[in-house]
Design a protein around this motif. Structure first.
Motif, PDB file in Angstrom:
ATOM      1  N   GLN A  39      -7.426   1.931  -4.175  1.00  0.00           N
ATOM      2  CA  GLN A  39      -6.236   2.204  -3.350  1.00  0.00           C
ATOM      3  C   GLN A  39      -4.977   2.049  -4.196  1.00  0.00           C
ATOM      4  O   GLN A  39      -4.885   1.134  -5.012  1.00  0.00           O
ATOM      5  CB  GLN A  39      -6.158   1.215  -2.198  1.00  0.00           C
ATOM      6  CG  GLN A  39      -7.325   1.303  -1.261  1.00  0.00           C
ATOM      7  CD  GLN A  39      -6.983   0.610   0.037  1.00  0.00           C
ATOM      8  OE1 GLN A  39      -6.593   1.229   1.007  1.00  0.00           O
ATOM      9  NE2 GLN A  39      -7.112  -0.694   0.039  1.00  0.00           N
ATOM     10  N   GLU A  94      -3.598   0.144  -9.095  1.00  0.00           N
ATOM     11  CA  GLU A  94      -4.754   0.568  -8.314  1.00  0.00           C
ATOM     12  C   GLU A  94      -5.581  -0.671  -8.074  1.00  0.00           C
ATOM     13  O   GLU A  94      -5.816  -1.433  -9.023  1.00  0.00           O
ATOM     14  CB  GLU A  94      -5.526   1.570  -9.185  1.00  0.00           C
ATOM     15  CG  GLU A  94      -6.339   2.568  -8.431  1.00  0.00           C
ATOM     16  CD  GLU A  94      -6.967   3.584  -9.406  1.00  0.00           C
ATOM     17  OE1 GLU A  94      -6.235   4.131 -10.242  1.00  0.00           O
ATOM     18  OE2 GLU A  94      -8.173   3.778  -9.315  1.00  0.00           O
ATOM     19  N   ASP A  95      -6.012  -0.927  -6.839  1.00  0.00           N
ATOM     20  CA  ASP A  95      -6.860  -2.112  -6.656  1.00  0.00           C
ATOM     21  C   ASP A  95      -8.317  -1.723  -6.897  1.00  0.00           C
ATOM     22  O   ASP A  95      -8.620  -0.567  -7.216  1.00  0.00           O
ATOM     23  CB  ASP A  95      -6.622  -2.757  -5.282  1.00  0.00           C
ATOM     24  CG  ASP A  95      -7.129  -1.880  -4.139  1.00  0.00           C
ATOM     25  OD1 ASP A  95      -7.748  -0.830  -4.431  1.00  0.00           O
ATOM     26  OD2 ASP A  95      -6.898  -2.236  -2.981  1.00  0.00           O
ATOM     27  N   TYR A 113       0.510   4.095   1.188  1.00  0.00           N
ATOM     28  CA  TYR A 113       0.643   4.777   2.470  1.00  0.00           C
ATOM     29  C   TYR A 113       1.550   3.995   3.425  1.00  0.00           C
ATOM     30  O   TYR A 113       2.323   4.580   4.182  1.00  0.00           O
ATOM     31  CB  TYR A 113      -0.749   5.011   3.088  1.00  0.00           C
ATOM     32  CG  TYR A 113      -0.682   6.099   4.124  1.00  0.00           C
ATOM     33  CD1 TYR A 113      -0.592   7.435   3.713  1.00  0.00           C
ATOM     34  CD2 TYR A 113      -0.655   5.804   5.478  1.00  0.00           C
ATOM     35  CE1 TYR A 113      -0.477   8.449   4.650  1.00  0.00           C
ATOM     36  CE2 TYR A 113      -0.542   6.812   6.420  1.00  0.00           C
ATOM     37  CZ  TYR A 113      -0.454   8.126   5.995  1.00  0.00           C
ATOM     38  OH  TYR A 113      -0.322   9.124   6.922  1.00  0.00           O
ATOM     39  N   LEU A 162       0.846  -1.192   0.000  1.00  0.00           N
ATOM     40  CA  LEU A 162       0.000   0.000   0.000  1.00  0.00           C
ATOM     41  C   LEU A 162       0.880   1.240   0.000  1.00  0.00           C
ATOM     42  O   LEU A 162       1.852   1.329   0.755  1.00  0.00           O
ATOM     43  CB  LEU A 162      -0.868   0.007   1.248  1.00  0.00           C
ATOM     44  CG  LEU A 162      -2.222  -0.674   1.137  1.00  0.00           C
ATOM     45  CD1 LEU A 162      -2.876  -0.744   2.491  1.00  0.00           C
ATOM     46  CD2 LEU A 162      -3.109   0.065   0.132  1.00  0.00           C
TER      47      LEU A 162
END
Ligand code: ADP
Ligand code: MG
Length: 468
Positions: free
Chosen positions: A441, A436-437, A401, A399
């Motif tokens: 995300q 991008e999922d 983030y 991810l």
């Protein structure tokens, strides 16, 4: 037609027509399913449930379709952005803004017997696969643009694509080029050396280092305005010998100025460059509306299946898909792997896959070493690579983030802004992938080949990032 009234069916028909014009083919059934999912904002699972196809399969063909549609629509397409982009195009069309018509290239009809290329010899491939949309796009662009850069990883097929493009031109045709020159930048690190060779090919007065450089470039551009020439500079990353991101050209700074001249002065010729490294100043010039186009080459996509078959392998138990995914459809890497499978596994792909190893070919290995050792890295970019390598020991997709948090744990003073622009640079250099999922995300990942390379050299990279 009013774009607000545009329904799914009309959109599908229009895009199908545009694809036919640009790529000489129609949308396949699975592509229509994906298009529909994008248009209706459905997830892959929902699309799979409705169509009866496997979710993983639909996900695996998604990137190819978005890539093709990016070329067809002339703007970066993703599943999420598809509807908006098509609607905008349709609304522009209804205001009489015309799409450029792309000259269709039938690769099988190409007869290169009357092609005269001055300078060095372009590489020749007897069996060329794929890159049809890219080739059509490139063919159109070289006729309209003064400077083009094809950027991509080592072995992805940049030089071969440029060579195929030359074959697609016949010098006697009205709209084509009067003269074609091919220069390998491995032998022309300095601008003087390159200009000497171009002057010789164009039959200009011999280039002399003692004369004023700007005068000589004016002379060159005068000729390039009288004669329509295509000049290929293959492997232009070789001139980037600077010691920092702010000084990429180093003692080759004259090139920066040369590029500005060929882009900003009026002439009717085109410089086509291939490069492993993106050129920040050229990308910026493209964004500012100058006569520059940057084309990213990302691998053969679906055409890699036919390419692997041409290498004498047989697709059993999904083996081709696994191989293509691991090597990101890079033709040189796939060729090397196919070769090893024949040599050591009697041509049995699945026996090779059981070993679960990643091969990095010598050219890619050399290119990566060069990239990591060059001055074109910031300490932050090195740290991000190190952090991603560590995190990707546990999971393939990280991810965005989480990567930022892990980095902050090591370097507290990093801001999100700095992190984002460093990640952008790494993606431009094909070192990091951004996906991008279904939930929108952002995920970061490393290609298996890059990951393996990093594991081998991680300690050196970390030391350099600490030292910087
Ligand atoms: N479109 C293609 N079809 C078949 N083989 C290809 C294609 N593109 C590249 N290759 C193979 O990969 C090798 C490397 O391609 P090349 O154009 O030199 O890559 P790059 O210039 O991006 O480093 C070629 O020698 C060829 O064997
Ligand atoms: Mg090359």
């Amino acid at each position: 037609m009013n774009s607000e009234e545009l329904g799914l069916q009309e959109a599908l028909e229009l895009v199908d027509q545009w694809l036919l014009v640009k790529d000489g083919r129609r949308l396949k059934e699975t592509e229509k399913i994906l298009f529909t999912a994008g248009w209706l904002d459905q997830g892959y699972e929902e699309a799979a449930a409705e169509s009866g196809y496997n979710t993983g399969y639909l996900q695996s063909i998604g990137p190819d379709l978005w890539r093709t549609l990016t070329y067809v629509l002339g703007e970066k397409v993703s599943k999420k952005r598809l509807k908006k982009i098509v609607e905008t195009k349709v609304s522009k069309l209804s205001h009489n803004v015309h799409f450029p018509t792309v000259v269709e290239v039938d690769l099988d009809q190409i007869d290169s017997s009357d092609l005269v290329v001055l300078g060095r010899r372009p590489p020749k491939l007897s069996h060329y696969f794929g890159y049809k949309p890219e080739l059509a796009m490139l063919r159109q662009s070289v006729l309209e643009t003064q400077c083009i850069v094809v950027v991509g990883q080592a072995g992805v097929g940049k030089s071969s694509l440029a060579s195929k493009l030359l074959e697609s031109f016949k010098l006697t045709d009205e709209e084509d080029f009067e003269m074609v020159i091919w220069e390998s930048m491995q032998v022309h690190e300095s601008l003087e050396s390159l200009l000497k060779e171009i002057f010789r090919c164009l039959n200009l007065d011999p280039y002399s280092c003692s004369k004023d450089l700007s005068f000589q470039i004016r002379e060159l551009l005068k000729t390039l305005n009288q004669k329509k020439c295509l000049i290929v500079l293959d492997g232009i990353e070789n001139i980037l010998i600077g010691d920092s991101v702010d000084n990429p050209y180093g003692r080759n700074e004259a090139y920066r100025w040369f590029f500005r001249e060929i882009i900003e002065q009026n002439h009717q010729s085109c410089f086509l460059m291939t490069s492993r490294e993106p050129f920040a100043d050229l990308s910026y010039a493209e964004e500012s509306g100058q006569s520059v186009r940057v084309i990213d080459l990302k691998g053969l996509g679906r055409d890699a299946y036919a390419f692997l078959a041409s290498q004498g392998l047989v697709d059993k138990e999904d083996g081709f898909r696994v191989l293509i995914q691991r090597y990101r459809a890079n033709p040189l890497s796939l060729k090397l792997v196919a070769n090893r499978i024949h040599k050591f596994f009697g041509g049995e792909l699945n026996r090779f896959l059981e070993c679960d190893t990643i091969l990095i070919g010598e050219p890619l290995q050399r290119a990566l070493k060069q990239q990591f050792n060059s001055g074109l890295w910031t300490a932050l970019e090195r740290s991000i690579m190190a952090v991603l390598a560590k995190l990707s020991q546990n999971t393939e997709n990280i991810l965005f983030y989480n990567a930022f948090e892990a980095l902050k744990a090591e370097k507290e003073y990093i801001s999100m802004g700095e992190f984002m622009s460093a990640v952008e640079n790494l993606c431009d250099r094909s070192l990091v992938e951004r996906t991008e999922d279904d939930a929108g995300q952002i995920m970061l990942s490393l290609q298996p080949m890059i990951k393996k390379f990093l594991y081998r050299h991680l300690s050196g990279i970390i030391q350099k990032s600490l030292a910087a």
